[in-house]
Design a protein around this motif. Structure first.
Motif, PDB file in Angstrom:
ATOM      1  N   SER A 224       0.824  -1.206   0.000  1.00  0.00           N
ATOM      2  CA  SER A 224       0.000   0.000   0.000  1.00  0.00           C
ATOM      3  C   SER A 224       0.864   1.264   0.000  1.00  0.00           C
ATOM      4  O   SER A 224       0.363   2.377   0.107  1.00  0.00           O
ATOM      5  N   GLY A 225       2.194   1.091  -0.089  1.00  0.00           N
ATOM      6  CA  GLY A 225       3.048   2.253  -0.311  1.00  0.00           C
ATOM      7  C   GLY A 225       4.085   2.548   0.762  1.00  0.00           C
ATOM      8  O   GLY A 225       4.926   3.418   0.583  1.00  0.00           O
ATOM      9  N   ASP A 226       4.054   1.831   1.876  1.00  0.00           N
ATOM     10  CA  ASP A 226       5.005   2.082   2.959  1.00  0.00           C
ATOM     11  C   ASP A 226       6.272   1.249   2.745  1.00  0.00           C
ATOM     12  O   ASP A 226       6.261   0.036   2.922  1.00  0.00           O
ATOM     13  N   LYS A 227       7.340   1.916   2.329  1.00  0.00           N
ATOM     14  CA  LYS A 227       8.564   1.166   1.996  1.00  0.00           C
ATOM     15  C   LYS A 227       9.485   0.922   3.186  1.00  0.00           C
ATOM     16  O   LYS A 227      10.542   0.309   3.051  1.00  0.00           O
ATOM     17  N   ALA A 228       9.100   1.411   4.364  1.00  0.00           N
ATOM     18  CA  ALA A 228       9.934   1.191   5.559  1.00  0.00           C
ATOM     19  C   ALA A 228       9.652  -0.203   6.103  1.00  0.00           C
ATOM     20  O   ALA A 228       8.963  -0.366   7.104  1.00  0.00           O
ATOM     21  N   ILE A 229      10.187  -1.195   5.425  1.00  0.00           N
ATOM     22  CA  ILE A 229       9.843  -2.568   5.801  1.00  0.00           C
ATOM     23  C   ILE A 229      10.643  -3.090   7.000  1.00  0.00           C
ATOM     24  O   ILE A 229      11.748  -2.647   7.268  1.00  0.00           O
ATOM     25  N   ASN A 230      10.031  -4.062   7.648  1.00  0.00           N
ATOM     26  CA  ASN A 230      10.737  -4.821   8.667  1.00  0.00           C
ATOM     27  C   ASN A 230      11.318  -6.021   7.925  1.00  0.00           C
ATOM     28  O   ASN A 230      10.667  -7.045   7.773  1.00  0.00           O
ATOM     29  N   GLY A 231      12.504  -5.864   7.390  1.00  0.00           N
ATOM     30  CA  GLY A 231      13.098  -6.915   6.572  1.00  0.00           C
ATOM     31  C   GLY A 231      14.467  -6.464   6.106  1.00  0.00           C
ATOM     32  O   GLY A 231      15.112  -5.660   6.768  1.00  0.00           O
ATOM     33  N   THR A 232      14.918  -6.979   4.949  1.00  0.00           N
ATOM     34  CA  THR A 232      16.224  -6.594   4.410  1.00  0.00           C
ATOM     35  C   THR A 232      16.046  -5.950   3.038  1.00  0.00           C
ATOM     36  O   THR A 232      15.317  -6.483   2.202  1.00  0.00           O
ATOM     37  N   ILE A 233      16.731  -4.820   2.848  1.00  0.00           N
ATOM     38  CA  ILE A 233      16.720  -4.180   1.528  1.00  0.00           C
ATOM     39  C   ILE A 233      18.118  -4.323   0.927  1.00  0.00           C
ATOM     40  O   ILE A 233      19.117  -4.052   1.595  1.00  0.00           O
ATOM     41  N   ILE A 234      18.152  -4.809  -0.310  1.00  0.00           N
ATOM     42  CA  ILE A 234      19.453  -4.934  -1.005  1.00  0.00           C
ATOM     43  C   ILE A 234      19.453  -3.948  -2.179  1.00  0.00           C
ATOM     44  O   ILE A 234      18.527  -3.974  -2.997  1.00  0.00           O
ATOM     45  N   SER A 235      20.458  -3.106  -2.213  1.00  0.00           N
ATOM     46  CA  SER A 235      20.552  -2.177  -3.341  1.00  0.00           C
ATOM     47  C   SER A 235      22.017  -2.028  -3.745  1.00  0.00           C
ATOM     48  O   SER A 235      22.907  -2.464  -3.019  1.00  0.00           O
ATOM     49  N   LYS A 236      22.243  -1.437  -4.898  1.00  0.00           N
ATOM     50  CA  LYS A 236      23.605  -1.324  -5.439  1.00  0.00           C
ATOM     51  C   LYS A 236      24.544  -0.616  -4.467  1.00  0.00           C
ATOM     52  O   LYS A 236      25.647  -1.066  -4.209  1.00  0.00           O
ATOM     53  N   GLU A 237      24.110   0.526  -3.953  1.00  0.00           N
ATOM     54  CA  GLU A 237      24.977   1.306  -3.038  1.00  0.00           C
ATOM     55  C   GLU A 237      24.605   1.094  -1.588  1.00  0.00           C
ATOM     56  O   GLU A 237      23.466   0.913  -1.267  1.00  0.00           O
TER      57      GLU A 237
END
Ligand code: UTP
Length: 237
Positions: A224-237
């Motif tokens: 629904s649009g909330d990107k502050a997840i309780n999890g892991t985010i993997i990104s290039k930088e």
């Protein structure tokens, strides 16, 4: 989540209970959340093989079947799981399970949700999800699995395992290298992130959101649009 093209990988663990029963409630809930958001563009769901795939793989291995044969069983089961999800999505979903990127390119023309499983031996459905994300130009890949994200050690075995809230591609590579390679590459044993997935990720610029699919509240929030997840985010930088 406003991107036009999105890929979601759901682990087979989301589809089955620990007693190997089809988790009808969870599938219906996932379907409802997914449909709650108006969308345009291409949406692809990649289904894993889960416990059932592992059961077949262990049986084939006990008959001295090759790892490639074990993988073939894993792929078949992930496709059966995909068919199950297609049945639950009814008319929203493209009715066939693409078995290759070529078949996916045809399926896309129908503007429906596409649901697919494994493609070829030697990788996991996470690799498939990344291949698909790369192919359709999705900036984000969501992985719903049976733990909250990527940990420094197995959270099912160690109470003091710590979750990584964010990893860049290099940090992820370092982490994967620490894990014994032979274990990584066995059929049915690919972890949340295997070596093939890492290679595809490294040449892309895909952002990966890993969260639990056990409780779909996290996914619902994210969707629904909330990107502050309780999890892991993997990104290039
Ligand atoms: P996964 O291991 O990817 O499904 O596929 P899973 O268990 O549902 O995923 P997680 O662990 O919950 O995230 C099942 C097996 O199918 C084979 C592999 O042996 C894999 O372990 N497979 C899958 C392939 O060989 N090629 C593919 O493209 C996909």
């Amino acid at each position: 989540m406003k991107d036009k093209n999105v890929v979601i990988k759901i682990g087979g663990s989301l589809l089955f209970t620990e007693e190997y029963k089809i988790n009808l409630k969870k599938i219906a809930e996932f379907c409802k959340i997914f449909k709650s958001r108006a969308y345009s563009g291409n949406h692809v769901i990649v289904c894993g093989g889960g416990l059932v795939a592992r059961e077949y793989i262990n049986a084939v291995r006990s008959f001295n079947g090759s790892e490639a044969l074990c993988d073939a069983f894993g792929i078949e089961i992930s496709r059966i799981n995909s068919k199950l999800l297609i049945a639950s999505f009814q008319d929203f979903a493209y009715p066939l399970v693409p078995k290759s990127i070529e078949e996916l390119s045809t399926a896309i023309l129908f503007n429906k949700i596409i649901i697919m499983g494994g493609l070829q031996p030697g990788q996991s459905t996470t690799s498939v999800a990344l291949e698909v994300a790369e192919f359709i130009g999705a900036q984000n890949l969501i992985i719903l699995t049976d733990v909250n994200g990527i940990y420094d050690k197995d959270p099912k075995k160690f109470d003091d395992a710590k979750i990584f809230k964010h990893l860049n591609y290099d940090e992820l590579q370092e982490l994967i290298l620490k894990i014994s390679y032979s274990k990584q590459a066995a059929a049915g044993e690919y972890r949340i992130f295997d070596a093939v997935s890492l290679q595809i990720l490294k040449r892309s610029n895909i952002k990966v959101f890993i969260m639990s699919g056990k409780e779909l509240s996290e996914f619902e929030k994210f969707w629904s649009g909330d990107k502050a997840i309780n999890g892991t985010i993997i990104s290039k930088e």
